[in-house]
Design an enzyme around this catalytic site. Structure first.
Site, PDB file in Angstrom:
ATOM      1  N   SER A 122       0.832  -1.205   0.000  1.00  0.00           N
ATOM      2  CA  SER A 122       0.000   0.000   0.000  1.00  0.00           C
ATOM      3  C   SER A 122       0.867   1.256   0.000  1.00  0.00           C
ATOM      4  CB  SER A 122      -0.950  -0.008   1.196  1.00  0.00           C
ATOM      5  OG  SER A 122      -0.249  -0.287   2.380  1.00  0.00           O
ATOM      6  N   HIS A 150      -3.659  -4.467  -5.442  1.00  0.00           N
ATOM      7  CA  HIS A 150      -3.871  -3.914  -4.098  1.00  0.00           C
ATOM      8  C   HIS A 150      -5.314  -4.171  -3.669  1.00  0.00           C
ATOM      9  CE1 HIS A 150      -3.867  -0.215  -1.261  1.00  0.00           C
ATOM     10  NE2 HIS A 150      -3.449  -1.282  -0.631  1.00  0.00           N
ATOM     11  N   GLU A 162      -7.153  -2.288  -6.660  1.00  0.00           N
ATOM     12  CA  GLU A 162      -6.357  -1.379  -7.491  1.00  0.00           C
ATOM     13  C   GLU A 162      -5.273  -2.190  -8.187  1.00  0.00           C
ATOM     14  OE1 GLU A 162      -6.100   2.947  -5.475  1.00  0.00           O
ATOM     15  OE2 GLU A 162      -5.132   1.398  -4.305  1.00  0.00           O
ATOM     16  N   ASN A 200      -6.057   5.519  -1.391  1.00  0.00           N
ATOM     17  CA  ASN A 200      -5.504   6.226  -0.239  1.00  0.00           C
ATOM     18  C   ASN A 200      -5.169   7.679  -0.554  1.00  0.00           C
ATOM     19  OD1 ASN A 200      -5.749   4.174   1.619  1.00  0.00           O
ATOM     20  ND2 ASN A 200      -3.769   3.267   1.092  1.00  0.00           N
TER      21      ASN A 200
HETATM   22  C1  LIG Z   1      -2.852  -5.127   1.678  1.00  0.00           C
HETATM   23  O1  LIG Z   1      -3.534  -3.926   1.357  1.00  0.00           O
HETATM   24  C2  LIG Z   1      -4.577  -3.569   2.251  1.00  0.00           C
HETATM   25  C3  LIG Z   1      -5.270  -2.319   1.742  1.00  0.00           C
HETATM   26  O2  LIG Z   1      -4.404  -1.210   1.783  1.00  0.00           O
HETATM   27  C4  LIG Z   1      -4.023  -3.337   3.641  1.00  0.00           C
HETATM   28  O3  LIG Z   1      -5.090  -3.082   4.530  1.00  0.00           O
HETATM   29  C5  LIG Z   1      -3.268  -4.547   4.091  1.00  0.00           C
HETATM   30  O4  LIG Z   1      -2.620  -4.261   5.309  1.00  0.00           O
HETATM   31  C6  LIG Z   1      -2.243  -4.998   3.062  1.00  0.00           C
HETATM   32  N1  LIG Z   1      -1.807  -6.240   3.639  1.00  0.00           N
HETATM   33  C7  LIG Z   1      -0.685  -6.838   3.438  1.00  0.00           C
HETATM   34  C8  LIG Z   1      -0.394  -7.972   4.348  1.00  0.00           C
HETATM   35  O5  LIG Z   1       0.066  -6.530   2.522  1.00  0.00           O
END
Ligand SMILES: *[C@@H]1O[C@H](CO)[C@@H](O)[C@H](O)[C@H]1NC(C)=O
Ligand SMILES: *[C@@H]1O[C@H](CO)[C@@H](O)[C@H](O)[C@H]1NC(C)=O
Length: 292
Positions: A122, A150, A162, A200
């Protein structure tokens, strides 16, 4: 072309057996119907994750045969080397840059030469993660296969995803990522590799501005949340939403936007930073803009 690409994904690898990785694995098995190899460096996390997924599958409105089939599609391993037979990998480990760089360097080594290497980052530029797959920047045979998918939290509930291309990402990689996410029942939006991407970049300054309004006395908490819910038809006001996301997460993303762009319009609210200092992180800590 697109359907051809989707058919190419016969096996998925997911790295990270946390909430996000499990959600992705589950949806891929149930909706896209592909077998999933789940990789985590902790056997305990894998066991816990797979047990949780098996229980979750039982709660779905599907036939017992379909549930058995989905359970059989999920396997776990602590060895990243077992991804030698996948066509698509999605990495969902914590946001530690070096950890992701190391994983992608390894993926470039062990995965087949056609496999798509996707990250759920992210905050880290996709271009930087793609660059970690090679020692020779001119050689894009691996970096052109890196892309971001994403997913939004929680994956089984949120439909939007995304898809982000780095500078090196090929058009075919982007196309395969879009098609595979659709096969998972998701609705893709394409974003450039720019800090915060789309969701975001729009959401966090909105939340931050709400906190600045509170901090500078433009309005009190209830006025702020009420005018947005009762006046713009969003399901939750910005301060309540911040509590649900976690104030530490909101602050971290604002800091990335501010640092990576150098644009003062992304300056994190001082109150937001102070609340994080106090340990008032929102719902998960029992106290934020509201008490829980
Ligand atoms: C993946 O993306 C989501 C949305 O931004 C976020 O909440 C999450 O922490 C991310 N998780 C990992 C483990 O990459
Ligand atoms: C929206 O208005 C109703 C009715 O006045 C109120 O009860 C509610 O709390 C408002 N929503 C928020 C989030 O403040």
């Amino acid at each position: 072309m697109a359907t051809q690409n989707a058919a190419k994904v016969k096996r998925l690898g997911v790295i990270g057996a946390g909430q996000m990785g499990l959600g992705i694995a589950l949806v891929a098995a149930l909706k896209a119907g592909v077998p999933v190899t789940l990789v985590d460096n902790s056997q305990a996390s894998l066991n816990k994750g797979l047990a949780f997924a098996a229980k979750d599958i039982s709660k779905k409105r599907i036939t017992p045969d379909q549930a058995d089939d989905a359970r059989l599609k999920l396997t776990g391993t602590t060895s990243i080397g077992e991804l030698a037979g996948v066509d698509f990998v999605i990495e969902a480990v914590p946001e530690i840059p070096q950890l992701k760089f190391d994983i992608f360097a390894k993926l470039a080594e062990v995965c087949p030469r056609h496999a798509i290497l996707a990250t759920n980052t992210s905050s880290i530029p996709i271009t930087r993660i793609a660059a970690a797959t090679t020692k020779d920047p001119k050689d894009t045979s691996s970096s052109s296969r890196v892309v971001s998918t994403h997913f939004m939290n929680p994956v089984p509930v949120q439909k939007g995803v995304e898809i982000i291309s780095g500078l090196q990402t090929s058009a075919e990689t982007l196309d395969t990522a879009i098609t595979f996410c659709r096969a998972m029942g998701k609705i893709p939006s394409v974003s450039a590799d720019s800090p915060g991407f789309l969701a975001n970049r729009i959401l966090m300054p909105y939340i931050n501005e709400a906190v600045i309004c509170l901090e500078t006395g433009v309005g009190d908490r209830d006025s702020i949340d009420s005018i947005m819910t009762n006046g713009t038809n969003v399901p939750m006001g910005p301060l309540q939403l911040a509590d649900f996301i976690g104030l530490d997460t909101c602050l971290a993303i604002m800091r990335v936007l501010h640092l990576e762009t150098g644009d003062s319009k992304y300056r994190p609210s001082v109150l937001l930073a102070k609340m994080v200092d106090a340990g008032w992180l929102g719902k998960k800590s029992g106290k934020g803009f509201y008490d829980y």
